[in-house]
Design a protein around this motif. Structure first.
Motif, mmCIF file in Angstrom:
data_model
loop_
_atom_site.group_PDB
_atom_site.id
_atom_site.type_symbol
_atom_site.label_atom_id
_atom_site.label_comp_id
_atom_site.label_asym_id
_atom_site.label_seq_id
_atom_site.Cartn_x
_atom_site.Cartn_y
_atom_site.Cartn_z
ATOM 1 N N LEU A 1 153.483 57.426 63.762
ATOM 2 C CA LEU A 1 154.600 57.952 62.982
ATOM 3 C C LEU A 1 155.684 58.511 63.902
ATOM 4 O O LEU A 1 156.878 58.216 63.749
ATOM 5 N N THR A 2 155.277 59.324 64.870
ATOM 6 C CA THR A 2 156.235 59.919 65.803
ATOM 7 C C THR A 2 156.960 58.854 66.609
ATOM 8 O O THR A 2 158.178 58.936 66.837
ATOM 9 N N GLY A 3 156.223 57.843 67.039
ATOM 10 C CA GLY A 3 156.835 56.764 67.796
ATOM 11 C C GLY A 3 157.859 56.005 66.988
ATOM 12 O O GLY A 3 158.923 55.616 67.502
ATOM 13 N N GLY A 4 157.573 55.785 65.701
ATOM 14 C CA GLY A 4 158.526 55.100 64.835
ATOM 15 C C GLY A 4 159.785 55.905 64.619
ATOM 16 O O GLY A 4 160.899 55.365 64.611
ATOM 17 N N ALA A 5 159.631 57.228 64.427
ATOM 18 C CA ALA A 5 160.793 58.101 64.224
ATOM 19 C C ALA A 5 161.680 58.115 65.461
ATOM 20 O O ALA A 5 162.919 58.015 65.363
ATOM 21 N N LYS A 6 161.067 58.213 66.635
ATOM 22 C CA LYS A 6 161.838 58.253 67.882
ATOM 23 C C LYS A 6 162.546 56.929 68.134
ATOM 24 O O LYS A 6 163.724 56.894 68.532
ATOM 25 N N ALA A 7 161.852 55.818 67.890
ATOM 26 C CA ALA A 7 162.452 54.506 68.113
ATOM 27 C C ALA A 7 163.636 54.280 67.186
ATOM 28 O O ALA A 7 164.665 53.727 67.598
ATOM 29 N N MET A 8 163.525 54.734 65.927
ATOM 30 C CA MET A 8 164.626 54.571 64.980
ATOM 31 C C MET A 8 165.837 55.398 65.418
ATOM 32 O O MET A 8 166.987 54.944 65.318
ATOM 33 N N ALA A 9 165.588 56.593 65.922
ATOM 34 C CA ALA A 9 166.684 57.434 66.407
ATOM 35 C C ALA A 9 167.387 56.768 67.579
ATOM 36 O O ALA A 9 168.634 56.787 67.669
ATOM 37 N N ASN A 10 166.630 56.159 68.477
ATOM 38 C CA ASN A 10 167.226 55.471 69.625
ATOM 39 C C ASN A 10 168.065 54.275 69.179
ATOM 40 O O ASN A 10 169.151 54.025 69.719
ATOM 41 N N LEU A 11 167.573 53.541 68.196
ATOM 42 C CA LEU A 11 168.326 52.392 67.697
ATOM 43 C C LEU A 11 169.648 52.832 67.057
ATOM 44 O O LEU A 11 170.691 52.221 67.276
ATOM 45 N N LEU A 12 169.589 53.884 66.242
ATOM 46 C CA LEU A 12 170.808 54.364 65.584
ATOM 47 C C LEU A 12 171.829 54.854 66.604
ATOM 48 O O LEU A 12 173.046 54.657 66.435
ATOM 49 N N ALA A 13 171.357 55.492 67.662
ATOM 50 C CA ALA A 13 172.279 55.988 68.688
ATOM 51 C C ALA A 13 172.939 54.830 69.428
ATOM 52 O O ALA A 13 174.120 54.897 69.789
ATOM 53 N N ALA B 1 160.309 55.875 60.780
ATOM 54 C CA ALA B 1 161.669 55.321 60.754
ATOM 55 C C ALA B 1 162.408 55.740 59.489
ATOM 56 O O ALA B 1 163.601 56.103 59.541
ATOM 57 N N LEU B 2 161.750 55.712 58.353
ATOM 58 C CA LEU B 2 162.378 56.121 57.098
ATOM 59 C C LEU B 2 162.809 57.587 57.147
ATOM 60 O O LEU B 2 163.895 57.949 56.674
ATOM 61 N N ARG B 3 161.981 58.417 57.731
ATOM 62 C CA ARG B 3 162.331 59.837 57.837
ATOM 63 C C ARG B 3 163.573 60.033 58.701
ATOM 64 O O ARG B 3 164.452 60.847 58.384
ATOM 65 N N THR B 4 163.658 59.277 59.787
ATOM 66 C CA THR B 4 164.838 59.362 60.651
ATOM 67 C C THR B 4 166.087 58.877 59.918
ATOM 68 O O THR B 4 167.157 59.495 60.018
#
Length: 348
Positions: free
Chosen positions: A239-251, A270-273
């Motif tokens: 879960l944490t890895g997905g959230a971090k990866a989504m944040a990196n993609l959006l940036a 990713a959904l949470r991000t």
């Protein structure tokens, strides 16, 4: 002079014996034994009579004595080659453990669950499996650098792998899902919906399933004439890895309009991000994942479109394959690739 006996004789301890079953069925002891051990040299009528008598009397064969005859222990090891903490938090691996217990119980086998992560774990696991404690092994060893598959190849015990065996391309029995095909289904769905900047959160690239899912994403974009450059972020199936990866993609790519995530657990992060960034799903960013876990995908906000794979079906085929290998050690190794499908929900 009579000598007093200390303790009950076997037939006096309340448990029915094989002789009791034979007498009740009206057959010889040897016929009863063959019928209960599924020997082919017993008529169907005698087999039915013996099995009915065993059920009526509540007869349970002595496993130690039976093992001397069949040379089998009645136990199968399920080996999961991941850190214990991650395994217990991974819904897919949890589903595999439950399925392993159920499918083995259904064929009269006891499951021995083994976690193998460190070098010390590997040595202990190999010694245990080579010690005659189990009749076969079901192995989930996803990492390509994992030394376990090569170590097991030296043992004289049937092994079936769930997923591509790390470091072994031939000579092993494998039951896997169509990971690349599933990714293609997911990304084609996004392309057909009109999305053009389709990112992906890939799984760890030392695992065959993650590599194949990334390959399916890339091939589908290229076939559609879309550019995959700068739209990949690697996660770790958490879960944490997905959230971090989504944040990196959006940036890096704030213009992305869809994302294919390599697992439901990473998709939850990713959904949470995306929610925290104020992105509406699916109108701003559509999300499609892989696993279709029954406790995750339908319960997300919004419910998650996901590639469906069935861990119990995988384990069922693995058990079926293992039993066949146990009966015929010369059975030619093969790879079974199970089909997947796409479950449509509100996230896309």
């Amino acid at each position: 002079m009579k000598v007093a006996r200390v303790g009950p004789r076997p037939e006096e301890d309340g448990r029915p014996t094989l002789e009791d079953v034979a007498a009740s069925a009206g057959v010889s002891r040897s016929t009863a034994s063959r019928a209960l051990n599924d020997d082919g040299y017993v008529s169907a009528r005698s087999r039915e009579k013996v099995q009915a008598a065993a059920r009526e009397l509540g007869y349970s064969p002595n496993q130690a004595a039976r093992s001397l005859v069949t040379r089998r222990t009645g136990a199968v090891a399920v080996v999961l080659s991941e850190p214990e903490a991650r395994l217990l938090d991974d819904p897919y691996r949890t589903a595999v453990m439950r399925a392993g217990y159920r499918e083995l119980a259904d064929v009269g086998c006891q499951m021995v669950l083994i976690f193998s992560d460190t070098r010390e774990d590997l040595d202990r696991t190999v010694r245990f499996l080579d010690g005659g404690h189990v009749d076969g092994v079901l192995v989930f060893a996803p990492h390509r650098t994992d030394p376990l598959p090569k170590a097991l190849r030296q043992l004289r015990i049937p092994v079936v792998y769930g997923g591509q065996a790390a470091g072994l391309k031939r000579g092993v029995h494998v039951v896997d899902f169509d990971n690349e095909g599933g990714a293609k289904l997911a990304v084609a769905h996004l392309v057909e919906a009109g999305h053009r900047r389709i990112a992906t959160i890939a799984g760890p690239q030392d695992q065959s399933a993650a590599i194949d899912r990334l390959s399916g994403w890339r091939k589908t974009l290229l076939d559609a004439g879309l550019d995959p450059a700068d739209l990949v972020e690697e996660g770790d199936f958490t879960l944490t890895g997905g959230a971090k990866a989504m944040a990196n993609l959006l940036a890096r790519r704030p213009d992305l309009d869809a994302v294919f995530v390599a697992s439901d657990m990473m998709a939850l992060g990713a959904l949470r991000t995306l929610h925290s960034a104020g992105r509406r799903i699916p109108s701003d960013v559509a999300v499609v994942s892989f696993d279709d876990n029954a406790t995750l995908a339908p319960e997300m906000d919004p419910p998650l479109t996901s590639v469906h794979q069935d861990p119990r079906e995988q384990v069922r085929v693995m058990v079926e394959t293992l039993l066949a290998v146990m009966d015929d050690r010369d059975l030619k190794p093969r790879q079974r690739i199970l089909p997947v499908s796409l479950t449509h929900r509100a996230s896309s």
